[in-house]
Design a protein around this motif. Sequence first.
Motif, PDB file in Angstrom:
ATOM      1  N   ILE A  23       0.848  -1.248   0.217  1.00 35.45           N
ATOM      2  CA  ILE A  23      -0.326  -0.125  -0.409  1.00 35.45           C
ATOM      3  C   ILE A  23       1.014   1.787   0.024  1.00 35.45           C
ATOM      4  N   CYS A  24       1.975   1.309   1.062  1.00 34.19           N
ATOM      5  CA  CYS A  24       3.209   2.256   1.035  1.00 34.19           C
ATOM      6  C   CYS A  24       3.001   2.454  -0.422  1.00 34.19           C
ATOM      7  N   TYR A  25       4.089   1.941  -1.193  1.00 27.32           N
ATOM      8  CA  TYR A  25       4.770   1.517  -2.535  1.00 27.32           C
ATOM      9  C   TYR A  25       3.399   2.194  -3.989  1.00 27.32           C
ATOM     10  N   ALA A  26       2.473   2.235  -3.439  1.00 29.67           N
ATOM     11  CA  ALA A  26       0.929   2.238  -4.312  1.00 29.67           C
ATOM     12  C   ALA A  26       1.284   3.312  -4.486  1.00 29.67           C
ATOM     13  N   VAL A  27       1.281   4.167  -2.918  1.00 28.61           N
ATOM     14  CA  VAL A  27       0.738   5.345  -2.894  1.00 28.61           C
ATOM     15  C   VAL A  27       1.918   6.616  -2.996  1.00 28.61           C
ATOM     16  N   GLY A  28       3.084   5.872  -2.565  1.00 25.07           N
ATOM     17  CA  GLY A  28       3.976   6.420  -3.550  1.00 25.07           C
ATOM     18  C   GLY A  28       3.667   6.473  -5.243  1.00 25.07           C
ATOM     19  N   LEU A  29       4.023   5.950  -5.362  1.00 27.92           N
ATOM     20  CA  LEU A  29       3.549   5.470  -7.150  1.00 27.92           C
ATOM     21  C   LEU A  29       2.350   6.463  -7.155  1.00 27.92           C
ATOM     22  N   ALA A  30       1.455   6.598  -6.804  1.00 33.68           N
ATOM     23  CA  ALA A  30       0.238   7.552  -7.201  1.00 33.68           C
ATOM     24  C   ALA A  30       0.461   8.690  -6.918  1.00 33.68           C
ATOM     25  N   ALA A  31       1.282   9.571  -6.001  1.00 36.22           N
ATOM     26  CA  ALA A  31       2.257  10.661  -5.365  1.00 36.22           C
ATOM     27  C   ALA A  31       3.303  11.131  -6.383  1.00 36.22           C
ATOM     28  N   ALA A  32       3.902   9.979  -7.161  1.00 34.04           N
ATOM     29  CA  ALA A  32       5.338  10.177  -8.379  1.00 34.04           C
ATOM     30  C   ALA A  32       4.340  10.572  -9.528  1.00 34.04           C
ATOM     31  N   TYR A  33       2.991  10.090  -9.736  1.00 36.61           N
ATOM     32  CA  TYR A  33       2.460  10.269 -10.811  1.00 36.61           C
ATOM     33  C   TYR A  33       1.939  11.444 -11.277  1.00 36.61           C
ATOM     34  N   PHE A  34       1.632  12.160  -9.904  1.00 36.02           N
ATOM     35  CA  PHE A  34       0.742  13.060 -10.040  1.00 36.02           C
ATOM     36  C   PHE A  34       1.950  14.428 -10.364  1.00 36.02           C
ATOM     37  N   ILE A  35       3.822  14.312  -9.368  1.00 37.86           N
ATOM     38  CA  ILE A  35       4.580  15.177  -9.928  1.00 37.86           C
ATOM     39  C   ILE A  35       4.736  15.621 -10.933  1.00 37.86           C
ATOM     40  N   LEU A  36       5.200  14.118 -11.415  1.00 35.95           N
ATOM     41  CA  LEU A  36       5.547  13.676 -12.999  1.00 35.95           C
ATOM     42  C   LEU A  36       4.505  14.254 -13.787  1.00 35.95           C
ATOM     43  N   VAL A  37       3.264  14.056 -13.768  1.00 40.07           N
ATOM     44  CA  VAL A  37       2.158  15.061 -15.354  1.00 40.07           C
ATOM     45  C   VAL A  37       2.358  16.256 -14.339  1.00 40.07           C
ATOM     46  N   HIS A  38       2.485  17.104 -13.109  1.00 43.12           N
ATOM     47  CA  HIS A  38       2.377  18.671 -13.531  1.00 43.12           C
ATOM     48  C   HIS A  38       3.360  19.176 -13.853  1.00 43.12           C
ATOM     49  N   GLU A  39       4.704  18.115 -13.301  1.00 40.12           N
ATOM     50  CA  GLU A  39       6.089  18.736 -13.756  1.00 40.12           C
ATOM     51  C   GLU A  39       6.468  18.979 -15.595  1.00 40.12           C
ATOM     52  N   ALA A  40       5.843  17.704 -16.326  1.00 40.86           N
ATOM     53  CA  ALA A  40       6.134  17.537 -17.798  1.00 40.86           C
ATOM     54  C   ALA A  40       5.093  18.562 -18.425  1.00 40.86           C
ATOM     55  N   ARG A  41       4.066  18.753 -17.708  1.00 49.03           N
ATOM     56  CA  ARG A  41       2.876  19.555 -18.119  1.00 49.03           C
ATOM     57  C   ARG A  41       2.894  21.224 -18.145  1.00 49.03           C
ATOM     58  N   ARG A  42       4.105  22.128 -17.402  1.00 43.59           N
ATOM     59  CA  ARG A  42       5.133  22.941 -16.585  1.00 43.59           C
ATOM     60  C   ARG A  42       6.139  23.168 -17.729  1.00 43.59           C
ATOM     61  N   ARG A  43       6.579  21.857 -17.929  1.00 44.22           N
ATOM     62  CA  ARG A  43       7.711  22.156 -19.038  1.00 44.22           C
ATOM     63  C   ARG A  43       7.684  21.545 -20.561  1.00 44.22           C
ATOM     64  N   GLY A  44       6.410  21.910 -20.934  1.00 43.61           N
ATOM     65  CA  GLY A  44       5.992  21.754 -22.419  1.00 43.61           C
ATOM     66  C   GLY A  44       6.048  20.759 -22.120  1.00 43.61           C
ATOM     67  N   GLU A  45       6.424  19.514 -22.091  1.00 38.52           N
ATOM     68  CA  GLU A  45       6.848  18.295 -22.548  1.00 38.52           C
ATOM     69  C   GLU A  45       5.449  17.319 -22.523  1.00 38.52           C
ATOM     70  N   ASP A  46       4.792  16.170 -23.032  1.00 39.23           N
ATOM     71  CA  ASP A  46       3.493  15.558 -23.595  1.00 39.23           C
ATOM     72  C   ASP A  46       3.714  14.938 -21.764  1.00 39.23           C
ATOM     73  N   PRO A  47       2.748  15.108 -21.196  1.00 41.79           N
ATOM     74  CA  PRO A  47       1.940  14.454 -19.883  1.00 41.79           C
ATOM     75  C   PRO A  47       1.886  13.291 -19.978  1.00 41.79           C
ATOM     76  N   ASP A  48       1.061  12.772 -21.665  1.00 39.21           N
ATOM     77  CA  ASP A  48       0.624  11.774 -21.957  1.00 39.21           C
ATOM     78  C   ASP A  48       1.898  10.574 -21.509  1.00 39.21           C
ATOM     79  N   LEU A  49       3.315  11.149 -21.888  1.00 37.95           N
ATOM     80  CA  LEU A  49       4.164   9.950 -21.896  1.00 37.95           C
ATOM     81  C   LEU A  49       4.055   9.203 -20.058  1.00 37.95           C
ATOM     82  N   VAL A  50       3.491  10.026 -19.564  1.00 38.62           N
ATOM     83  CA  VAL A  50       3.814   9.720 -18.387  1.00 38.62           C
ATOM     84  C   VAL A  50       3.620   8.049 -18.424  1.00 38.62           C
ATOM     85  N   GLY A  51       2.161   8.451 -18.519  1.00 35.09           N
ATOM     86  CA  GLY A  51       1.140   6.347 -18.006  1.00 35.09           C
ATOM     87  C   GLY A  51       2.060   5.348 -18.383  1.00 35.09           C
TER      88      GLY A  51
END
Length: 323
Positions: A23-51
Amino acid sequence: MIDITPDPVAIQIGSFPIHWYGICYAVGLAAAYFILVHEARRRGEDPDLVGNGMIVVAIAALVGGRLYHLIDQWALYAPDPITAILPIARQADGSYAFAGFSGLGVPGGIITGTIAAWYLTRRWKVNFWRWADIVAPALFIMQAVGRFGNFFNQELYGPPTTLPWGIAIDCAHRVTAYPCDLFPLATTHFQPLFLYESVSGLIGAATLLWLARHRTARLVPGDLLLVFFVWYGATRFGLEFLRTGNWTFFGIPTAQIVTIAFMLVGLVGLWYRHGRGRPRPAGTDDLTDGDDTDGVEDDVDAIDDPDAASADRSAAEFGSPPA
């Protein structure tokens, strides 16, 4: 002192236990996903690549992390090697039962995950270093959250301590150096190394996100990943002095050897990339080669032909003649 000795199982569904570690690692992955998508958009990269990318990198990191853990803690699996491959444990009657997923070595996961990420960026024809800066803070976040799985498994602890945040470890989860007959459960608490690594991860993530927003002009793409290597390496190197029963190579904890390599890669990379004539900082205006060359050629033409330069100035001042 923290006297809780938690049950590693969060929920029991029939005969299938769901462990806090997962559960802890699943929550950690979810939090990491949120950061990745947010940072990708902010930097002008394609957030669809994150998944898709996250699935491949996570699998690679799990394989590398598991292999590192098995080598590190092989003494635990040597009597029954099948438990090293499958999430099972032998019961008192000789049968096997599901024991949950646990046991990952972060250094191994970082190595294989980085290789997988490099492969994906090459295949998808995107800039590895730009994505490395996006990923680096997310690595810290995932580590900070996931490390609490070690608390529920009663692992990754150090020597006895009298510090107010010392944790209790029950007799079944003690390393051989700290048996309960010499270190009674009621009065003995241990250094929570997982907590130190978690706090370091939170501070590291905040630092990288701050640098990405306030020191852009001084950064070269990829710097945040190199800072991550140095930060994580220094943290893990120091914590290894407090661990007992870790994997050693000629008497030196292997994790310290690996993390020294992380630190060297990070420090040498930062030194090289910021030397004279090295890659241009990310904050520098991105001029195309054509734009830059045209400016230089115009200056050269003006020097070689002063009359033409004078005519150009006149045209600029009074306008071009009608056609």
